[in-house]
Design an enzyme around this catalytic site. Structure first.
Site, PDB file in Angstrom:
ATOM      1  CB  THR A 134      -6.090  -3.387   9.709  1.00 52.75           C
ATOM      2  OG1 THR A 134      -6.950  -4.456   9.344  1.00 52.75           O
ATOM      3  CG2 THR A 134      -5.552  -3.690  11.100  1.00 52.75           C
ATOM      4  CG  ASP A 135     -11.254  -4.504   8.180  1.00 51.68           C
ATOM      5  OD1 ASP A 135     -10.158  -5.090   8.269  1.00 51.68           O
ATOM      6  OD2 ASP A 135     -12.126  -4.834   7.336  1.00 51.68           O
ATOM      7  CD  GLU A 136      -6.998  -8.483   9.473  1.00 56.53           C
ATOM      8  OE1 GLU A 136      -6.539  -9.304  10.279  1.00 56.53           O
ATOM      9  OE2 GLU A 136      -6.635  -8.419   8.288  1.00 56.53           O
TER      10      GLU A 136
ATOM     11  CG  ASP B 176     -10.505 -22.003   9.017  1.00 52.91           C
ATOM     12  OD1 ASP B 176      -9.862 -21.194   8.324  1.00 52.91           O
ATOM     13  OD2 ASP B 176     -11.662 -21.780   9.439  1.00 52.91           O
TER      14      ASP B 176
ATOM     15  CG  ASP C  85      10.134   0.003   3.473  1.00 53.72           C
ATOM     16  OD1 ASP C  85       8.937   0.077   3.170  1.00 53.72           O
ATOM     17  OD2 ASP C  85      10.697  -1.078   3.801  1.00 53.72           O
TER      18      ASP C  85
ATOM     19  CB  ALA D  75      -3.431  -8.237  19.455  1.00 55.68           C
TER      20      ALA D  75
ATOM     21  CB  ILE E 257      -0.943   0.000   1.226  1.00 57.56           C
ATOM     22  CG1 ILE E 257      -1.835  -1.243   1.201  1.00 57.56           C
ATOM     23  CG2 ILE E 257      -1.800   1.260   1.245  1.00 57.56           C
ATOM     24  CD1 ILE E 257      -2.644  -1.467   2.472  1.00 57.56           C
TER      25      ILE E 257
ATOM     26  CB  ALA F 234       2.707  -2.520   9.819  1.00 53.67           C
TER      27      ALA F 234
ATOM     28  CE  LYS G  12      -1.813  -1.589  11.639  1.00 50.70           C
ATOM     29  NZ  LYS G  12      -0.755  -0.739  11.004  1.00 50.70           N
TER      30      LYS G  12
ATOM     31  CE1 TYR H 242      -1.264  -6.285  10.520  1.00 44.99           C
ATOM     32  CE2 TYR H 242      -3.503  -7.110  10.180  1.00 44.99           C
ATOM     33  CZ  TYR H 242      -2.523  -6.168   9.933  1.00 44.99           C
ATOM     34  OH  TYR H 242      -2.797  -5.096   9.111  1.00 44.99           O
TER      35      TYR H 242
END
Ligand SMILES: NC(=O)c1ccc[n+]([C@@H]2O[C@H](COP(=O)([O-])OP(=O)(O)OC[C@H]3O[C@@H](n4cnc5c(N)ncnc54)[C@H](O)[C@@H]3O)[C@@H](O)[C@H]2O)c1
Length: 351
Positions: free
Chosen positions: A130-132, A285, A33, A157, A12, A83, A159, A155
């Protein structure tokens, strides 16, 4: 304005850097970076000679380096994307996520506060998230900006924690901040460990398409250039201290997305429709796999007038075309050769 964009060699970040370089020639963009496995300077080689662009290899956790960078380039604003970003990697190695996403963000916040504290006027720390962080939805409902955080992977948590620190620096020290929480992105230059580029690559090469569980997990997909345009709008017009959700109103069950991807890619490769469906392989899964994410982005629309520009099939078509036309990029990423680009391009001239 001198803007520090972190993580600008990643997926991104590279689109955000390109967007700002072209649209705002009057701004100086400093792209910081670390060039981890996910950082690839080939993503931005088209703009590396732009007069308003500087690349710096560095680590957001290195406070002395960050202090030096803020002083040297007289940074006015930060757009923070650097990140660790892959959920599966966070499950096998959570500590690198805690270090980069939590400590790295806190380091940048602290340096921004130190450097700007005498005059916060015109300064801005923009944190990309993020929406997560909101957790997992059942079949109905949406994530709103005030939905309680409920992260469930290392991840998300990490963020979520970084988001809290950004708000803490705003409330405690008066740092001007804005945050955005975005849904899943897709588009050119995405590292082929993520679903869409991985599957395009495997369809091209007739390799198995590993689908987690029954493929019923739902994600809301947004074209990466639309994310970059939303970041631009929020950066310029977002209100101090506010959070904006960014999403595409574009929910897909993984298995339906994969079948669409197969249909479009097979057609572009001149294969009979659906012939690659035989490559679908169901695998165990992911641990703690969130069932559904869905964003309500009406605040961003109503307050700042942003809406996504592309329909999903169009964006997906453009994305498949890009991977088909950039087989060298894909091959270099898969072989690891992309990591030589920095050395070839810059040698040891930039630290
Ligand atoms: N990919 C998505 O779908 C998505 C959705 C919403 C939000 N986000 C967020 O957007 C941001 C960018 O995501 P992405 O998918 O482009 O990630 P990415 O993994 O492709 O890129 C991350 C970049 O950060 C750099 N980096 C890592 N550690 C660093 C460090 N210590 N110092 C400096 N640079 C470092 C990497 O080299 C890489 O270039 C992340 O903060 C992520 O949480 C991503």
């Amino acid at each position: 304005m001198k803007i520090l964009i972190t993580g600008g060699a990643g997926f991104i970040g590279s689109h955000v850097v390109r967007h700002f370089i072209h649209k705002y020639p009057q701004y100086n963009i400093i792209n910081l970076d670390l060039l981890t496995y996910a950082g690839n300077l080939e993503n931005i080689k088209d703009i590396e000679d732009a007069p308003n662009y500087t690349f710096v290899k560095g680590d957001i956790q290195d406070i002395d380096q960050m202090r030096g960078l803020f002083t040297k380039y007289e940074i006015d604003a930060v757009i923070h994307l650097a990140a660790e970003s892959h959920v599966d990697r966070s499950i096998s190695d959570p500590f690198v996520f805690i270090k980069t996403n939590v400590l790295g963000t806190a380091t940048l916040l602290q340096v921004a506060k130190e450097k700007w504290q005498d005059n916060m006027e015109g300064k801005l720390f923009y944190h990309v998230s993020t929406d997560e962080v909101y957790g997992s939805l059942e079949d109905t409902g949406l994530f709103y900006e005030d939905t309680a955080y409920d992260p469930r992977s290392p991840y998300s948590a990490s963020k979520a924690s970084s988001d809290h620190f950004v708000r803490a620096w705003h409330h405690t020290y008066g740092l001007p901040v804005v945050l955005s929480n975005c849904s899943n992105n897709y588009g050119a230059n995405q590292f082929p460990e993520k679903l869409i580029p991985l599957f395009i690559n495997n369809i091209i090469n007739e390799k198995p398409l590993p689908v987690y569980g029954k493929g019923i997990n739902v994600r809301d997909w947004l074209y990466v250039e639309d994310h970059a345009s939303a970041i631009d709008v929020i950066f310029h017009k977002g209100r101090n201290g506010e959070t904006y959700n960014i999403g595409g109103h574009n929910e897909w069950r993984n298995i339906d997305l994969i079948k669409l991807l197969i249909k479009l890619t097979d057609a572009k490769l001149g294969r009979p429709e659906g012939s690659s469906e035989k490559l679908i392989t169901y695998v165990t899964d992911r641990a703690g796999h969130d069932l559904r994410y869905a964003i309500d982005a009406s605040k961003l629309k109503d307050e700042l007038g942003w809406v996504p520009s592309l329909q999903f099939e169009e964006g997906l078509g453009k994305t498949i075309d890009w991977y088909l036309e950039n087989k060298d990029w894909l091959a270099n990423v898969i072989s690891g050769d992309y990591q030589k680009y920095y050395e070839n391009q810059y040698g040891s001239a930039i630290g």
